[in-house]
Write a protein that holds these residues in place. Structure first.
Motif, mmCIF file in Angstrom:
data_model
loop_
_atom_site.group_PDB
_atom_site.id
_atom_site.type_symbol
_atom_site.label_atom_id
_atom_site.label_comp_id
_atom_site.label_asym_id
_atom_site.label_seq_id
_atom_site.Cartn_x
_atom_site.Cartn_y
_atom_site.Cartn_z
ATOM 1 N N ARG A 270 -0.593 -20.656 31.511
ATOM 2 C CA ARG A 270 -1.962 -20.774 32.005
ATOM 3 C C ARG A 270 -2.327 -22.220 32.329
ATOM 4 N N LEU A 271 -1.615 -23.186 31.734
ATOM 5 C CA LEU A 271 -1.871 -24.588 32.073
ATOM 6 C C LEU A 271 -1.365 -24.905 33.475
ATOM 7 N N VAL A 272 -0.270 -24.253 33.873
ATOM 8 C CA VAL A 272 0.208 -24.384 35.253
ATOM 9 C C VAL A 272 -0.844 -23.849 36.211
ATOM 10 N N LYS A 273 -1.321 -22.659 35.906
ATOM 11 C CA LYS A 273 -2.327 -22.045 36.762
ATOM 12 C C LYS A 273 -3.585 -22.909 36.841
ATOM 13 N N ILE B 215 -4.112 -19.157 19.687
ATOM 14 C CA ILE B 215 -4.259 -20.607 19.567
ATOM 15 C C ILE B 215 -5.726 -20.918 19.297
ATOM 16 N N PRO B 216 -6.031 -21.801 18.342
ATOM 17 C CA PRO B 216 -7.436 -22.141 18.062
ATOM 18 C C PRO B 216 -8.166 -22.598 19.322
ATOM 19 N N GLN B 217 -9.425 -22.277 19.395
ATOM 20 C CA GLN B 217 -10.207 -22.595 20.590
ATOM 21 C C GLN B 217 -10.252 -24.091 20.875
ATOM 22 N N ASP B 218 -10.291 -24.929 19.823
ATOM 23 C CA ASP B 218 -10.360 -26.367 20.071
ATOM 24 C C ASP B 218 -9.053 -26.873 20.682
ATOM 25 N N VAL B 219 -7.927 -26.302 20.246
ATOM 26 C CA VAL B 219 -6.628 -26.702 20.809
ATOM 27 C C VAL B 219 -6.509 -26.198 22.244
ATOM 28 N N LYS B 220 -6.893 -24.950 22.479
ATOM 29 C CA LYS B 220 -6.866 -24.406 23.828
ATOM 30 C C LYS B 220 -7.749 -25.235 24.759
ATOM 31 N N HIS C 116 1.423 -25.554 19.863
ATOM 32 C CA HIS C 116 1.760 -24.468 18.941
ATOM 33 C C HIS C 116 1.823 -24.931 17.493
ATOM 34 N N GLY C 117 1.254 -26.107 17.214
ATOM 35 C CA GLY C 117 1.160 -26.583 15.846
ATOM 36 C C GLY C 117 2.378 -27.381 15.418
ATOM 37 N N PHE D 59 2.230 -17.444 27.482
ATOM 38 C CA PHE D 59 1.079 -17.581 28.366
ATOM 39 C C PHE D 59 0.291 -18.849 28.065
ATOM 40 N N SER D 60 0.347 -19.326 26.824
ATOM 41 C CA SER D 60 -0.380 -20.552 26.473
ATOM 42 C C SER D 60 0.081 -21.732 27.321
#
Length: 353
Positions: free
Chosen positions: A279-282, A247-252, A156-157, A275-276
């Motif tokens: 979704r990493l759990v998923k 969230i920027p695509q490169d960070v995601k 998240h920066g 959700f950011s």
């Protein structure tokens, strides 16, 4: 535009599974067994920084601790109209007051315990939702900045850098000094707060709630670089992700890669309300990776049977976990120093401080 603060769905809060209390010894053993094979990706949330004096957004019941708090949303901050300017006045006054407690916070025992596991490559990658920079502080004496940037992802920066809308970057303390010079009344307020030790309640993003305050005369300074190019530009934004901002695509993409590169995912101090993070759990489960969650109170993953949950404060067990995992390697002077380091300064329960 309707944007709400992320939270745990009510139906999950109402059906939180009842778990018997776990003993400290059992918790240490379970977490140590989970991470001992190594190549672990770790995801941390606001709960990890609580012992450093930074409040979490949610309490032990999983609910937002200040339901009346109204943060500035992304579309409000970047609005180029007069209305947007008023939002920026409000944001930067509150952030001016709220930044010093975050700036001056120090890593706690959990940060240093994780740093020891990073240093010994048990943790290969660390993803944090926090914007306080404390993971960097904890390991900066053994890792240079390029290494830290490659091994720690701030999802998240960070609160410690600011850009104007033309992309000119400045470190946050320099910007803080600009705000102080442009607003002598508030500079004196901050000096008085430092003398008395009385501070408004600070959120994890450095924002505070100021009751009965007018923002109309707060000056947000122009960017000096833009001014040197004959442009007036007081549209500034810290390098963090605001509510309603993507969230920027490169960070995601990197967050997904960091999960994929690890053999297992350990999460701690997070309710996974955003959700950011969820979704990493998923994604880890889709990759058939073992997943463990170390957190006190309800989380968004509590009804997922594949997620092993250990409900105990991280600061209670993590040093012992490191000792159990590293064994004789704890005699490494750098590791020994890390396991002796860390503050314990949880915030007061007083909602007015």
């Amino acid at each position: 535009m309707r944007v709400s603060v992320p939270t745990i769905p009510q139906f999950l809060l109402e059906r939180v599974p009842s778990r018997p209390p776990i003993s400290t010894t059992a918790a240490i053993e379970r977490v140590a067994d989970f991470i001992r094979p190594g190549n672990v990706t770790v995801l941390t949330g606001a709960g990890v920084s609580v012992d450093s004096g930074i409040r979490a957004y949610r309490g032990k019941d999983g609910r937002y601790m200040n339901p009346n708090y109204k943060p500035i949303l992304y579309h409000q901050l970047v609005d180029r109209t007069e209305k947007g300017f008023r939002f920026r006045q409000r944001y930067w006054l509150r952030s001016f007051v709220g930044y010093p407690p975050v700036r001056d916070s120090q890593p706690n025992t959990t940060h240093f315990a994780l740093a020891a596991l990073q240093y010994k490559s048990v943790i290969s990658r660390l993803i944090t939702q926090n914007v306080d920079g404390l993971h960097h502080k904890a390991i900066s004496h053994v890792w240079d900045e390029p290494t830290r940037q490659s091994r720690i992802l701030e999802l998240h920066g960070t609160l410690h850098k600011v850009s104007c809308s033309s992309g000119h970057v400045v470190d946050r303390q320099t910007f803080q000094d600009w705000l102080a010079d442009a607003n002598p009344k508030w500079k004196e307020f901050m000096a008085e707060s430092e003398r008395t030790g009385i501070q408004p309640r600070t959120n994890p993003d450095g924002d505070v709630v100021l009751e009965g305050v007018s923002y109309d005369d707060f000056v947000v300074p122009d960017c000096p670089t833009c001014f040197s190019e004959n442009k007036r530009n007081c549209n500034h934004k810290p390098h963090l992700i605001f509510f309603g901002e993507s969230i920027p695509q490169d960070v995601k993409g990197r967050s997904f890669t960091d999960v994929e590169c690890g053999d297992r995912l350990l999460m701690m101090g997070t309710t996974l309300a955003t959700f950011s993070a969820f979704r990493l759990v998923k994604h880890a489960l889709e990759q058939h990776k073992p997943v463990m969650l170390l957190n006190v109170g309800p989380t968004r993953a509590d009804d997922i049977p594949e997620v092993e949950k250990v409900e105990i404060p991280t600061g209670t067990i993590l040093r012992q976990v490191v000792a159990a995992v590293l064994g004789n390697e704890t005699h490494d002077p750098a590791v020994t120093e890390m396991l002796r380091s860390g503050v314990f300064n949880p915030p007061s329960n007083d909602s007015n401080q």
